[in-house]
Design a protein around this motif. Structure first.
Motif, PDB file in Angstrom:
ATOM      1  N   GLY A  48       0.782  -1.175  -0.014  1.00 41.68           N
ATOM      2  CA  GLY A  48      -0.089   0.071   0.038  1.00 41.68           C
ATOM      3  C   GLY A  48       0.838   1.231   0.144  1.00 41.68           C
ATOM      4  O   GLY A  48       0.545   2.158  -0.647  1.00 41.68           O
ATOM      5  N   TRP A  49       1.828   1.427   0.814  1.00 39.30           N
ATOM      6  CA  TRP A  49       2.558   2.460   0.862  1.00 39.30           C
ATOM      7  C   TRP A  49       3.536   2.537  -0.439  1.00 39.30           C
ATOM      8  O   TRP A  49       3.666   3.588  -1.052  1.00 39.30           O
ATOM      9  N   ALA A 140      -1.248   7.612   3.132  1.00 34.24           N
ATOM     10  CA  ALA A 140       0.049   7.004   3.400  1.00 34.24           C
ATOM     11  C   ALA A 140       0.305   5.473   2.782  1.00 34.24           C
ATOM     12  O   ALA A 140       1.453   5.212   2.209  1.00 34.24           O
ATOM     13  N   HIS A 141      -0.807   4.790   2.843  1.00 36.32           N
ATOM     14  CA  HIS A 141      -0.802   3.614   2.716  1.00 36.32           C
ATOM     15  C   HIS A 141      -1.698   3.060   1.316  1.00 36.32           C
ATOM     16  O   HIS A 141      -1.943   1.699   1.253  1.00 36.32           O
ATOM     17  N   GLY A 142      -2.242   3.866   0.882  1.00 33.82           N
ATOM     18  CA  GLY A 142      -3.214   3.633  -0.267  1.00 33.82           C
ATOM     19  C   GLY A 142      -4.590   3.469   0.362  1.00 33.82           C
ATOM     20  O   GLY A 142      -4.742   2.995   1.432  1.00 33.82           O
ATOM     21  N   ALA A 143      -5.394   3.115  -0.883  1.00 35.18           N
ATOM     22  CA  ALA A 143      -6.779   2.838  -0.434  1.00 35.18           C
ATOM     23  C   ALA A 143      -6.851   1.166  -0.035  1.00 35.18           C
ATOM     24  O   ALA A 143      -5.959   0.523  -0.595  1.00 35.18           O
ATOM     25  N   GLN A 152      -5.537  -9.027   3.128  1.00 37.24           N
ATOM     26  CA  GLN A 152      -5.443  -7.478   3.421  1.00 37.24           C
ATOM     27  C   GLN A 152      -6.730  -7.052   3.961  1.00 37.24           C
ATOM     28  O   GLN A 152      -8.026  -7.340   3.965  1.00 37.24           O
ATOM     29  N   ASP A 153      -6.573  -6.183   5.131  1.00 36.70           N
ATOM     30  CA  ASP A 153      -7.401  -5.405   6.012  1.00 36.70           C
ATOM     31  C   ASP A 153      -8.305  -4.328   5.131  1.00 36.70           C
ATOM     32  O   ASP A 153      -7.610  -3.500   4.463  1.00 36.70           O
ATOM     33  N   LYS A 154      -9.586  -4.307   5.257  1.00 36.22           N
ATOM     34  CA  LYS A 154     -10.335  -3.459   4.428  1.00 36.22           C
ATOM     35  C   LYS A 154     -11.117  -2.723   5.376  1.00 36.22           C
ATOM     36  O   LYS A 154     -11.936  -2.084   5.054  1.00 36.22           O
ATOM     37  N   THR A 155     -10.624  -2.586   6.560  1.00 35.25           N
ATOM     38  CA  THR A 155     -11.472  -1.822   7.690  1.00 35.25           C
ATOM     39  C   THR A 155     -10.526  -0.763   8.356  1.00 35.25           C
ATOM     40  O   THR A 155      -9.255  -0.625   7.818  1.00 35.25           O
ATOM     41  N   ARG A 156     -11.290   0.184   8.996  1.00 34.96           N
ATOM     42  CA  ARG A 156     -10.625   1.140   9.829  1.00 34.96           C
ATOM     43  C   ARG A 156     -10.042   2.175   8.758  1.00 34.96           C
ATOM     44  O   ARG A 156      -9.051   2.389   8.395  1.00 34.96           O
TER      45      ARG A 156
END
Length: 156
Positions: A48-49, A140-143, A152-156
């Motif tokens: 993501g970063w 900072a870490h993308g969508a 991959q976490d898709k929350t918060r």
């Protein structure tokens, strides 16, 4: 009585020394983001970063550690200890989240880098008690959810 203690201390130093040598300990003292990605659980965060806008301007330590020398290495030591114990005992949280103390460091670093912008925002109706990343989560870490990784976490 002194000999067993001396032998124990020498053995402990030897085990720690070998552990530091085998783990290439000194690489963790630097700022290279690939070091943070040594563990596969960091793949989605690193990915993501790597594809997000901050890659050109900031490394992991620029956001996640204080910039003063001693506090930076105290945080790195504490984080390293937490990571080693998590992997040793299998208590790896899913999803990975910054601790509240790290949230404060990230906020301070957002303000440090974006001081002029933050001054302008604070002059307006923005609530001061909110963290920058509450609204700017993907900077900072993308969508979230764009990774090819299945966990991959898709929350918060």
């Amino acid at each position: 009585m002194r000999l067993p203690i001396l032998v124990g201390v020498i053995c402990l130093i030897a085990v720690l020394g070998v552990g530091m040598w085998v783990s290439n300990f000194t690489v963790y003292l630097g700022d290279d983001p690939t070091t943070c990605n040594n563990c596969h659980v960091m793949d989605d965060v690193y990915e993501g970063w790597y594809h997000a806008g901050h890659k050109a301007w900031a490394t992991c330590n620029d956001c996640h550690t204080p910039h003063a020398f001693i506090p930076k290495y105290l945080v790195k030591a504490r984080s390293g200890f937490n990571h080693v114990t998590a992997f040793t005992f299998g208590h790896i949280p899913s999803p990975l989240r910054a601790k509240p103390s790290t949230d404060k460091i990230i906020q301070e670093n957002c303000i440090r880098c974006h001081e002029d912008t933050v001054e302008t925002i604070m002059a307006g109706p923005m609530q001061e008690e909110r963290y920058c990343f509450e609204c700017h989560r993907s900077v900072a870490h993308g969508a979230r959810g764009i990774s090819i990784l299945p966990y991959q976490d898709k929350t918060r």
